[in-house]
Write a protein that holds these residues in place. Structure first.
Motif, short mmCIF file in Angstrom:
data_model
loop_
_atom_site.label_atom_id
_atom_site.label_comp_id
_atom_site.label_asym_id
_atom_site.label_seq_id
_atom_site.Cartn_x
_atom_site.Cartn_y
_atom_site.Cartn_z
N MET A 31 0.99 -1.24 -0.03
CA MET A 31 0.07 0.11 -0.20
C MET A 31 0.92 1.23 0.01
SD MET A 31 -3.10 1.17 0.10
CE MET A 31 -4.19 2.59 0.42
N LEU A 32 1.99 1.23 0.94
CA LEU A 32 2.85 2.41 1.06
C LEU A 32 3.55 2.55 -0.30
CD1 LEU A 32 4.00 2.48 4.60
CD2 LEU A 32 2.05 3.90 3.74
N GLY A 33 4.11 1.32 -0.97
CA GLY A 33 4.81 1.47 -2.10
C GLY A 33 3.99 1.96 -3.12
N GLN A 34 2.68 1.70 -3.35
CA GLN A 34 1.85 2.05 -4.41
C GLN A 34 1.56 3.67 -4.24
OE1 GLN A 34 -1.81 0.32 -4.33
NE2 GLN A 34 -2.56 1.29 -6.36
N LEU A 35 1.50 4.24 -2.94
CA LEU A 35 1.42 5.49 -2.72
C LEU A 35 2.73 6.29 -3.17
CD1 LEU A 35 -0.02 7.79 -1.46
CD2 LEU A 35 0.80 7.17 0.84
N PHE A 36 3.88 5.75 -2.86
CA PHE A 36 5.15 6.20 -3.23
C PHE A 36 5.12 6.44 -4.78
CE2 PHE A 36 9.43 6.03 -4.64
CZ PHE A 36 10.15 6.90 -3.96
N PHE A 37 4.98 5.37 -5.27
CA PHE A 37 5.07 5.42 -6.86
C PHE A 37 4.06 6.29 -7.29
CE2 PHE A 37 3.87 3.65 -11.15
CZ PHE A 37 4.80 3.64 -11.59
N SER A 38 2.95 6.43 -6.68
CA SER A 38 1.94 7.34 -7.56
C SER A 38 2.32 8.79 -7.13
CB SER A 38 0.47 7.16 -6.62
OG SER A 38 -0.46 8.20 -7.22
N ALA A 39 2.67 9.14 -6.02
CA ALA A 39 3.19 10.46 -5.76
C ALA A 39 4.46 10.83 -6.53
CB ALA A 39 3.67 10.42 -4.04
N PHE A 40 5.39 9.78 -6.67
CA PHE A 40 6.80 9.93 -7.48
C PHE A 40 6.24 10.35 -8.89
CE2 PHE A 40 9.77 8.35 -10.35
CZ PHE A 40 10.82 9.42 -10.08
N ILE A 41 5.44 9.59 -9.63
CA ILE A 41 5.02 9.86 -10.74
C ILE A 41 4.28 11.21 -11.10
CG2 ILE A 41 3.88 9.23 -12.91
CD1 ILE A 41 6.02 7.51 -12.37
N THR A 42 3.54 11.42 -10.19
CA THR A 42 2.68 12.90 -10.21
C THR A 42 3.79 14.07 -10.15
OG1 THR A 42 0.79 11.65 -9.24
CG2 THR A 42 1.13 14.23 -9.10
N LEU A 43 4.29 13.99 -9.12
CA LEU A 43 5.43 14.96 -9.08
C LEU A 43 6.35 15.22 -10.18
CD1 LEU A 43 5.94 14.93 -5.29
CD2 LEU A 43 4.69 16.63 -6.29
N PHE A 44 6.72 14.18 -10.36
CA PHE A 44 8.22 13.99 -11.49
C PHE A 44 7.35 14.74 -12.87
CE2 PHE A 44 10.28 12.29 -15.22
CZ PHE A 44 11.76 12.40 -14.65
N VAL A 45 6.21 14.43 -13.21
CA VAL A 45 5.43 14.98 -14.27
C VAL A 45 5.27 16.49 -14.45
CG1 VAL A 45 3.61 14.82 -15.99
CG2 VAL A 45 4.39 12.61 -15.19
N VAL A 46 4.98 16.79 -13.18
CA VAL A 46 4.61 18.24 -12.91
C VAL A 46 5.67 19.02 -12.76
CG1 VAL A 46 3.49 19.76 -11.51
CG2 VAL A 46 2.15 17.57 -12.03
N ILE A 47 6.74 18.53 -12.07
CA ILE A 47 7.78 19.30 -11.86
C ILE A 47 8.74 19.11 -13.10
CG2 ILE A 47 10.16 19.74 -10.53
CD1 ILE A 47 8.48 18.69 -8.15
N ASP A 48 8.88 18.03 -14.02
CA ASP A 48 9.58 17.84 -15.10
C ASP A 48 10.92 18.46 -15.05
OD1 ASP A 48 9.87 17.20 -17.64
OD2 ASP A 48 9.00 19.28 -18.40
N PRO A 49 11.68 17.53 -14.27
CA PRO A 49 13.09 17.70 -14.28
C PRO A 49 14.02 17.66 -15.62
CG PRO A 49 12.62 16.34 -12.46
CD PRO A 49 11.49 16.43 -13.19
N PRO A 50 13.68 16.96 -16.39
CA PRO A 50 14.38 16.93 -17.91
C PRO A 50 13.77 18.21 -18.61
CG PRO A 50 13.25 14.89 -17.50
CD PRO A 50 12.68 15.53 -16.35
N GLY A 51 12.78 18.76 -18.41
CA GLY A 51 12.17 19.84 -19.03
C GLY A 51 13.07 21.18 -18.45
N CYS A 52 13.05 21.34 -17.31
CA CYS A 52 13.76 22.46 -16.51
C CYS A 52 15.18 22.41 -16.75
CB CYS A 52 13.50 22.19 -14.85
SG CYS A 52 11.63 22.52 -14.52
N ALA A 53 15.94 21.41 -16.94
CA ALA A 53 17.25 21.33 -17.26
C ALA A 53 17.95 22.17 -18.42
CB ALA A 53 17.72 19.81 -17.06
N PRO A 54 17.51 21.93 -19.39
CA PRO A 54 17.83 22.74 -20.63
C PRO A 54 17.75 24.25 -20.19
CG PRO A 54 16.54 20.90 -21.28
CD PRO A 54 16.43 20.98 -20.00
N ILE A 55 16.73 24.53 -19.66
CA ILE A 55 16.37 25.91 -19.58
C ILE A 55 17.23 26.49 -18.44
CG2 ILE A 55 14.90 27.60 -18.37
CD1 ILE A 55 12.50 26.02 -19.62
#
Length: 208
Positions: free
Chosen positions: A1-25
């Protein structure tokens, strides 16, 4: 359950924050900085953004309610600020400052604009989208353990953001100055479009 929550939160934040998109800028904004200065600013940007998002995760809902501020206001304000930065990138206004590099203060390095707090930490990394996402995730957390899982996912995304910003500079520099200038202007146009989208989303949120 906690693992699923971690994965869901990670994917959500990764897509929204978008580290690969911020890096070139980030690479474009720190083109005049030394590698050490760029790494320091990238580290500070990641830490400051993480602290901002942690603060909103823990106290965001109460803070906004107390100040009578809606999230759409963040979208509009962040969009305006990002557009000003994008304009500098497209028009290459930083070239005028390059002539000042010859004026060095004895043993000191050239003065380089610090972009760690603005615009990288906020609104690029800790922007309206990421603030909204972390507030929504924290609102669904039950207990300290689930909140800790969400914050751990946020920490991992920030580590990846730091790594992406550090790696982007040497990759772009390998392409040469002319290609770097073209990439910087192109990213400036994309950043301007992102800024406009922030403003449009904010206006839509207020009207509909």
């Amino acid at each position: 359950m906690l693992g699923q929550l971690f994965f869901s939160a990670f994917i959500t934040l990764f897509v929204v924050i978008d580290p690969p998109g911020c890096a070139p800028i980030y690479a474009g904004l720190t083109a005049e900085a030394t590698q050490r200065q760029a790494m320091t600013m990238a580290f500070r940007a990641s830490v400051i953004a993480a602290l901002i998002l942690i603060g909103f995760a823990l106290f965001g809902a109460r803070l906004l309610a107390a100040m009578h501020i809606e999230l759409d206001s963040f979208r509009i304000a962040g969009g305006v600020m990002l557009f000003l930065i994008a304009l500098d990138m497209v028009l290459d206004r930083n070239t005028e400052k390059r002539t000042e590099r010859a004026e060095k203060v004895k043993a000191s390095r050239p003065v380089v604009k610090d972009v760690a707090v603005f615009p990288m930490a906020m609104p690029m990394l800790a922007g309206p989208g990421s603030i909204a996402s972390i507030m929504l995730l924290s609102a669904r957390a039950h207990g300290a353990s689930e909140m800790g899982i969400i914050l751990a996912a946020l920490a991992l995304v920030m580590v990846l953001a730091f790594a992406a910003m550090v790696a982007a500079r040497p990759i772009i520099r390998l392409l040469g100055e002319q290609i770097e200038a073209v990439v910087t202007r192109l990213l400036g146009v994309l950043l301007a479009a992102l800024a406009a989208q922030f403003v449009i989303d904010g206006i839509k949120g207020q009207l509909f």
